[in-house]
Write a protein that holds these residues in place. Structure first.
Motif, mmCIF file in Angstrom:
data_model
loop_
_atom_site.group_PDB
_atom_site.id
_atom_site.type_symbol
_atom_site.label_atom_id
_atom_site.label_comp_id
_atom_site.label_asym_id
_atom_site.label_seq_id
_atom_site.Cartn_x
_atom_site.Cartn_y
_atom_site.Cartn_z
ATOM 1 N N HIS A 136 0.733 -1.044 -0.024
ATOM 2 C CA HIS A 136 -0.110 -0.024 -0.063
ATOM 3 C C HIS A 136 0.861 1.269 0.078
ATOM 4 O O HIS A 136 1.995 1.203 0.529
ATOM 5 N N SER A 137 0.372 2.418 -0.569
ATOM 6 C CA SER A 137 1.044 3.473 -0.741
ATOM 7 C C SER A 137 0.366 4.677 0.294
ATOM 8 O O SER A 137 1.156 5.762 0.283
ATOM 9 N N THR A 138 -0.774 4.331 0.697
ATOM 10 C CA THR A 138 -1.494 5.572 1.656
ATOM 11 C C THR A 138 -1.057 5.339 2.899
ATOM 12 O O THR A 138 -0.351 4.419 3.488
ATOM 13 N N SER A 139 -1.209 6.336 3.780
ATOM 14 C CA SER A 139 -0.706 6.400 5.202
ATOM 15 C C SER A 139 -1.566 5.717 6.173
ATOM 16 O O SER A 139 -1.190 5.247 7.044
ATOM 17 N N ALA A 140 -2.984 5.503 5.719
ATOM 18 C CA ALA A 140 -3.896 4.555 6.228
ATOM 19 C C ALA A 140 -3.677 3.306 6.304
ATOM 20 O O ALA A 140 -2.970 2.973 5.480
ATOM 21 N N SER A 164 8.491 4.278 15.935
ATOM 22 C CA SER A 164 8.688 3.308 16.974
ATOM 23 C C SER A 164 7.421 2.963 17.778
ATOM 24 O O SER A 164 6.427 3.893 17.679
ATOM 25 N N LEU A 165 7.367 1.941 18.330
ATOM 26 C CA LEU A 165 5.999 1.628 19.050
ATOM 27 C C LEU A 165 6.447 0.591 20.336
ATOM 28 O O LEU A 165 6.816 -0.560 20.067
ATOM 29 N N ARG A 213 15.254 -2.536 5.135
ATOM 30 C CA ARG A 213 14.686 -1.261 4.219
ATOM 31 C C ARG A 213 14.381 -1.353 2.866
ATOM 32 O O ARG A 213 13.442 -0.789 2.492
ATOM 33 N N PRO A 214 15.085 -2.186 2.014
ATOM 34 C CA PRO A 214 14.591 -2.241 0.681
ATOM 35 C C PRO A 214 13.206 -3.102 0.442
ATOM 36 O O PRO A 214 12.831 -2.889 -0.871
ATOM 37 N N HIS A 215 12.777 -3.566 1.481
ATOM 38 C CA HIS A 215 11.572 -4.500 1.186
ATOM 39 C C HIS A 215 10.436 -3.878 1.824
ATOM 40 O O HIS A 215 9.418 -4.589 1.914
ATOM 41 N N ALA A 216 10.508 -2.922 2.692
ATOM 42 C CA ALA A 216 9.279 -2.392 3.587
ATOM 43 C C ALA A 216 9.197 -0.820 3.088
ATOM 44 O O ALA A 216 9.972 -0.071 3.013
ATOM 45 N N ARG A 217 7.903 -0.506 3.265
ATOM 46 C CA ARG A 217 7.511 1.048 2.942
ATOM 47 C C ARG A 217 7.811 1.593 4.170
ATOM 48 O O ARG A 217 8.575 2.809 4.097
ATOM 49 N N LEU A 218 7.684 1.028 5.491
ATOM 50 C CA LEU A 218 7.846 1.855 6.758
ATOM 51 C C LEU A 218 8.663 0.652 7.513
ATOM 52 O O LEU A 218 8.354 -0.560 7.663
ATOM 53 N N ILE A 232 4.855 6.001 21.419
ATOM 54 C CA ILE A 232 5.285 6.198 19.984
ATOM 55 C C ILE A 232 5.964 7.302 19.766
ATOM 56 O O ILE A 232 6.166 8.319 20.366
ATOM 57 N N ASP A 233 6.532 7.268 18.494
ATOM 58 C CA ASP A 233 7.140 8.457 17.917
ATOM 59 C C ASP A 233 7.356 8.114 16.326
ATOM 60 O O ASP A 233 7.289 6.880 15.843
ATOM 61 N N GLY A 234 7.342 9.075 15.366
ATOM 62 C CA GLY A 234 7.550 8.960 14.154
ATOM 63 C C GLY A 234 8.564 10.258 13.368
ATOM 64 O O GLY A 234 8.146 11.573 13.890
ATOM 65 N N ARG A 235 9.053 9.608 12.423
ATOM 66 C CA ARG A 235 9.958 10.719 11.741
ATOM 67 C C ARG A 235 9.031 11.590 10.616
ATOM 68 O O ARG A 235 9.708 12.877 10.292
ATOM 69 N N THR A 236 7.922 11.126 10.337
ATOM 70 C CA THR A 236 7.214 12.006 9.459
ATOM 71 C C THR A 236 5.724 11.574 9.831
ATOM 72 O O THR A 236 5.178 10.995 10.697
ATOM 73 N N PRO A 237 4.827 12.396 9.515
ATOM 74 C CA PRO A 237 3.279 12.620 9.902
ATOM 75 C C PRO A 237 2.904 11.254 9.384
ATOM 76 O O PRO A 237 2.160 10.529 10.231
ATOM 77 N N GLU A 238 3.382 10.632 8.449
ATOM 78 C CA GLU A 238 2.586 9.169 7.800
ATOM 79 C C GLU A 238 3.077 8.190 8.829
ATOM 80 O O GLU A 238 2.473 7.279 9.160
ATOM 81 N N ALA A 239 4.440 8.236 9.122
ATOM 82 C CA ALA A 239 5.076 7.330 10.119
ATOM 83 C C ALA A 239 4.347 7.198 11.394
ATOM 84 O O ALA A 239 3.850 6.472 11.923
ATOM 85 N N LEU A 240 4.240 8.546 11.957
ATOM 86 C CA LEU A 240 3.592 8.737 13.087
ATOM 87 C C LEU A 240 1.951 8.127 13.418
ATOM 88 O O LEU A 240 1.599 7.643 14.323
#
Length: 255
Positions: free
Chosen positions: A2-6, A90-91, A69-74, A113-121
Motif C-alpha cells: 500500500h502507498s497510503t498512510s492509513a 517506534s512502538l 529497508r529495501p523490502h518495506a515501505r515503513l 510512539i514516535d515517528g519521523r514523518t506524519p505518515e509514520a507517526l
C-alpha cells in the motif's frame, strides 16, 4: 504494498525477531486482521511488506533496519530507549511480557510512539489503537528518562520484591502472603501517588523500628539504606502521621 498512510485491513506486517514480544505482537496483529509474516529470525531473508516491525535487541536495530529497508515501505522498532535514527517510527508497549500472552494483553495499556514523518507517526498511532492500547508520544530527547521510569516501575520493583521474598522466607512466611500487600500498595500509588500512599515506620518517624528492620536485613543492608533514604524524602512530602498512626507503633499488642 500500500502507498497510503492509513493502515488498510490487508496491510502486510513483517515481524522480525522471534523473542517474547515478537510472538505476542504477531498473534495480536494477526487477530486484528492484518497480514502478518513471522515472527522471523534476524537471519531470515527479509520479505516484502508494508511495515517491517523490528522486535530485536537494541544493539541489532541498525543492521536489521538496513537489511529490511529495501523490502518495506515503513520500518519500525519496539524499543523504548533507542532513537529513530535507523527507522521511521517506534512502538513501545509499556508492559512486561513472558511471551505466552494472548492478544488481550495490549488492551488498555500505554504504548509510547514516535515517528519521523506524519505518515509514520500516524501508522504508529493506528497500530497502537488497533491493539486496543493507549498511544502517547515520547520523542528522542526524552527516551532515556522514559525508559528509566519503566525500569523503576518494573525491573527494579522485582529487585525489591526479591529481597522481600527472601526476608519473608527467613521468617517462615510465603511470598503469597506478601502479594496482596504489593497489589494494594500499587493500587494506592496509582490512585494518589507515592506520598499520600506511604505508610510504615519511616513516615511515622518510628526510627527504633527502622533500626530493627535494618539489623534484620543484613544481606540487603546497602539496598535497605538506599531505599530508606529515598523513602525519607517521600515522607517529607507526605501528610503528617495521625495520632492513631503513631499510637499503633507504641501501644502494646493485646494479650
Amino acid at each position: 504494498m500500500h502507498s497510503t498512510s492509513a493502515l488498510a485491513p490487508d496491510t502486510t506486517i513483517a515481524i522480525v525477531g522471534a523473542g517474547r514480544l515478537g510472538g505476542v505482537l504477531a498473534r495480536a496483529l494477526r487477530a486484528a486482521g492484518f497480514v502478518v509474516i513471522g515472527p522471523l529470525r534476524r537471519e531470515d531473508r527479509a520479505p516484502d511488506a508494508d511495515i517491517a516491525l523490528l522486535c530485536v535487541p537494541d544493539s541489532a536495530i541498525p543492521a536489521v533496519a538496513f537489511a529490511v529497508r529495501p523490502h518495506a515501505r515503513l520500518v519500525a522498532h519496539v524499543s523504548g530507549a533507542t532513537p529513530l535514527a535507523d527507522v521511521d517510527f517506534s512502538l513501545h508497549p509499556l508492559q512486561t511480557f513472558t511471551g505466552t500472552e494472548t492478544p488481550e494483553v495490549f488492551r488498555g495499556i500505554g504504548v509510547a510512539i514516535d515517528g519521523r514523518t506524519p505518515e509514520a507517526l500516524e501508522a504508529a498511532e493506528q497500530l497502537a489503537r488497533v491493539l486496543g492500547a493507549n498511544p502517547f508520544r515520547v520523542g528522542d530527547a526524552h527516551r532515556a528518562e522514559y525508559h528509566a521510569a519503566a525500569s523503576f516501575a518494573s525491573n527494579f520493583v522485582l529487585t525489591v520484591l526479591d529481597a522481600a521474598e527472601h526476608l519473608a522466607k527467613d521468617a517462615g512466611v510465603d511470598r503469597a502472603h506478601l502479594a496482596p500487600l504489593v497489589r494494594q500498595t500499587v493500587e494506592n500509588w496509582a490512585a494518589s501517588g507515592a506520598a499520600p500512599a506511604l505508610t510504615g515506620p519511616i513516615v511515622r518517624g518510628d526510627e527504633a523500628t527502622v533500626a530493627r528492620q535494618r539489623a534484620a536485613s543484613a544481606d540487603y543492608r546497602d539496598l535497605f539504606d538506599a531505599l530508606a533514604t529515598a523513602t525519607r524524602a517521600i515522607a517529607g512530602r507526605a501528610p503528617h502521621a495521625t495520632t492513631a498512626d503513631h499510637a499503633a507503633t507504641t501501644e502494646e499488642p493485646p494479650a
